[in-house]
Design a protein around this motif. Structure first.
Motif, PDB file in Angstrom:
ATOM      1  N   VAL A  47      20.573  18.829  37.742  1.00  0.00           N
ATOM      2  CA  VAL A  47      19.513  18.627  37.587  1.00  0.00           C
ATOM      3  C   VAL A  47      18.672  20.157  36.880  1.00  0.00           C
ATOM      4  O   VAL A  47      18.751  20.971  36.857  1.00  0.00           O
ATOM      5  CB  VAL A  47      18.684  18.207  38.027  1.00  0.00           C
ATOM      6  CG1 VAL A  47      16.454  17.506  37.506  1.00  0.00           C
ATOM      7  CG2 VAL A  47      18.947  16.792  38.684  1.00  0.00           C
ATOM      8  N   ILE A  48      18.114  19.894  35.332  1.00  0.00           N
ATOM      9  CA  ILE A  48      17.878  21.081  34.706  1.00  0.00           C
ATOM     10  C   ILE A  48      16.208  20.812  34.171  1.00  0.00           C
ATOM     11  O   ILE A  48      16.429  19.419  33.913  1.00  0.00           O
ATOM     12  CB  ILE A  48      18.591  21.332  32.911  1.00  0.00           C
ATOM     13  CG1 ILE A  48      19.580  21.275  33.393  1.00  0.00           C
ATOM     14  CG2 ILE A  48      17.640  22.362  32.808  1.00  0.00           C
ATOM     15  CD1 ILE A  48      20.099  22.954  34.930  1.00  0.00           C
ATOM     16  N   SER A  49      15.496  21.253  34.877  1.00  0.00           N
ATOM     17  CA  SER A  49      13.930  20.925  34.726  1.00  0.00           C
ATOM     18  C   SER A  49      13.434  20.788  33.232  1.00  0.00           C
ATOM     19  O   SER A  49      14.407  22.140  32.553  1.00  0.00           O
ATOM     20  CB  SER A  49      12.528  22.185  35.699  1.00  0.00           C
ATOM     21  OG  SER A  49      13.145  21.307  37.094  1.00  0.00           O
ATOM     22  N   ALA A  96      22.992  15.265  29.495  1.00  0.00           N
ATOM     23  CA  ALA A  96      22.348  13.386  29.481  1.00  0.00           C
ATOM     24  C   ALA A  96      21.978  12.894  28.530  1.00  0.00           C
ATOM     25  O   ALA A  96      21.497  13.176  28.102  1.00  0.00           O
ATOM     26  CB  ALA A  96      21.833  13.017  30.561  1.00  0.00           C
ATOM     27  N   ASP A  97      21.699  11.483  27.841  1.00  0.00           N
ATOM     28  CA  ASP A  97      21.866  11.019  26.871  1.00  0.00           C
ATOM     29  C   ASP A  97      19.923  11.367  26.927  1.00  0.00           C
ATOM     30  O   ASP A  97      19.394  10.302  27.991  1.00  0.00           O
ATOM     31  CB  ASP A  97      21.939   9.571  26.902  1.00  0.00           C
ATOM     32  CG  ASP A  97      21.954   9.176  24.975  1.00  0.00           C
ATOM     33  OD1 ASP A  97      21.713   9.349  24.971  1.00  0.00           O
ATOM     34  OD2 ASP A  97      21.327   8.073  24.803  1.00  0.00           O
ATOM     35  N   ASN A  98      19.431  11.893  25.725  1.00  0.00           N
ATOM     36  CA  ASN A  98      18.326  11.989  25.098  1.00  0.00           C
ATOM     37  C   ASN A  98      18.018  12.781  23.952  1.00  0.00           C
ATOM     38  O   ASN A  98      19.088  13.444  23.804  1.00  0.00           O
ATOM     39  CB  ASN A  98      17.587  13.031  26.809  1.00  0.00           C
ATOM     40  CG  ASN A  98      16.158  13.187  26.772  1.00  0.00           C
ATOM     41  OD1 ASN A  98      15.697  13.544  25.524  1.00  0.00           O
ATOM     42  ND2 ASN A  98      14.969  12.827  27.214  1.00  0.00           N
ATOM     43  N   ASN A 158      19.622  16.314  33.121  1.00  0.00           N
ATOM     44  CA  ASN A 158      20.815  16.281  33.677  1.00  0.00           C
ATOM     45  C   ASN A 158      22.369  16.800  32.637  1.00  0.00           C
ATOM     46  O   ASN A 158      21.534  16.855  31.902  1.00  0.00           O
ATOM     47  CB  ASN A 158      21.739  15.305  34.490  1.00  0.00           C
ATOM     48  CG  ASN A 158      20.872  14.577  35.571  1.00  0.00           C
ATOM     49  OD1 ASN A 158      20.100  15.674  36.699  1.00  0.00           O
ATOM     50  ND2 ASN A 158      20.914  13.500  36.343  1.00  0.00           N
ATOM     51  N   VAL A 159      22.596  17.525  33.067  1.00  0.00           N
ATOM     52  CA  VAL A 159      23.410  18.084  32.447  1.00  0.00           C
ATOM     53  C   VAL A 159      24.894  17.757  33.485  1.00  0.00           C
ATOM     54  O   VAL A 159      24.481  17.947  34.667  1.00  0.00           O
ATOM     55  CB  VAL A 159      24.203  19.859  33.239  1.00  0.00           C
ATOM     56  CG1 VAL A 159      25.430  20.747  32.559  1.00  0.00           C
ATOM     57  CG2 VAL A 159      23.140  20.829  31.809  1.00  0.00           C
ATOM     58  N   VAL A 160      25.637  17.037  32.494  1.00  0.00           N
ATOM     59  CA  VAL A 160      26.937  15.871  32.812  1.00  0.00           C
ATOM     60  C   VAL A 160      27.881  16.244  32.664  1.00  0.00           C
ATOM     61  O   VAL A 160      28.323  17.252  31.903  1.00  0.00           O
ATOM     62  CB  VAL A 160      26.142  14.970  32.885  1.00  0.00           C
ATOM     63  CG1 VAL A 160      25.275  14.141  33.236  1.00  0.00           C
ATOM     64  CG2 VAL A 160      26.041  14.445  31.275  1.00  0.00           C
TER      65      VAL A 160
END
Length: 173
Positions: A47-49, A96-98, A158-160
């Motif tokens: 998780v990246i804030s 992640a998709d965004n 997220n980095v995935v």
């Protein structure tokens, strides 16, 4: 190591070839086929804030020839072994998709930018990906490198892509 050579002719080529035969090397030119370095990647999303510089923590070593990565105390670092004077760094990040905001990727040396520090800024386009590569960098044993990311999606992201998110150090000399 700087290697110089002269043009030599291959048999039957009319003298126009750049072919170099092993017998043309003098005794001071040696080639090594021993690779040294490390490749690490993530085993789970990180998780990246929002709007926060964050070093990626690497929890899986694909290979590590010289104890470059230490996963317990400093999981975000690739550390230069003693006696090494030049390295090259490469990294790849999948998000992640965004599609909101920007994604940033940078490699830090000892927690800061350095001459040759690769930086990438790109707009979010769904599942964003970025790849960065440093030039050959002068180092001393104990220097460390981190791949730092930043995102401005408006929330946590997220980095995935576990095998597609990686960081590598190649020891040059």
């Amino acid at each position: 190591m700087i290697v110089t050579h002269t043009k030599v002719s291959a048999i039957g080529d009319g003298g126009d070839s750049n072919l170099i035969r092993p017998s043309d090397w003098n005794a001071s030119h040696t080639l090594s086929n021993v690779f040294r370095g490390a490749l690490v990647h993530i085993n789970a999303p990180q998780v990246i804030s929002n709007i926060t510089l964050t070093a990626v923590n690497w929890d899986l070593e694909v290979y590590d020839t010289d104890s470059i990565h230490e996963s317990i105390t400093y999981p975000s670092r690739l550390t230069v072994p003693a006696g090494v004077t030049f390295v090259k760094l490469v990294g790849n990040i999948y998000w992640a998709d965004n599609s909101t905001g920007f994604r940033y990727f940078v490699i830090y040396k000892n927690g800061d930018l350095f001459n040759g520090s690769p930086i990438l800024r790109c707009p979010a386009t769904g599942t964003s990906e970025g790849n960065i590569c440093s030039p050959v960098v002068a180092v001393t044993g104990g220097n460390y490198f981190t791949l730092v990311v930043y995102q401005s999606s408006g929330g946590n992201l997220n980095v995935v892509n576990y095998q597609g998110t990686w960081f590598a150090m190649e020891i040059i000399q």
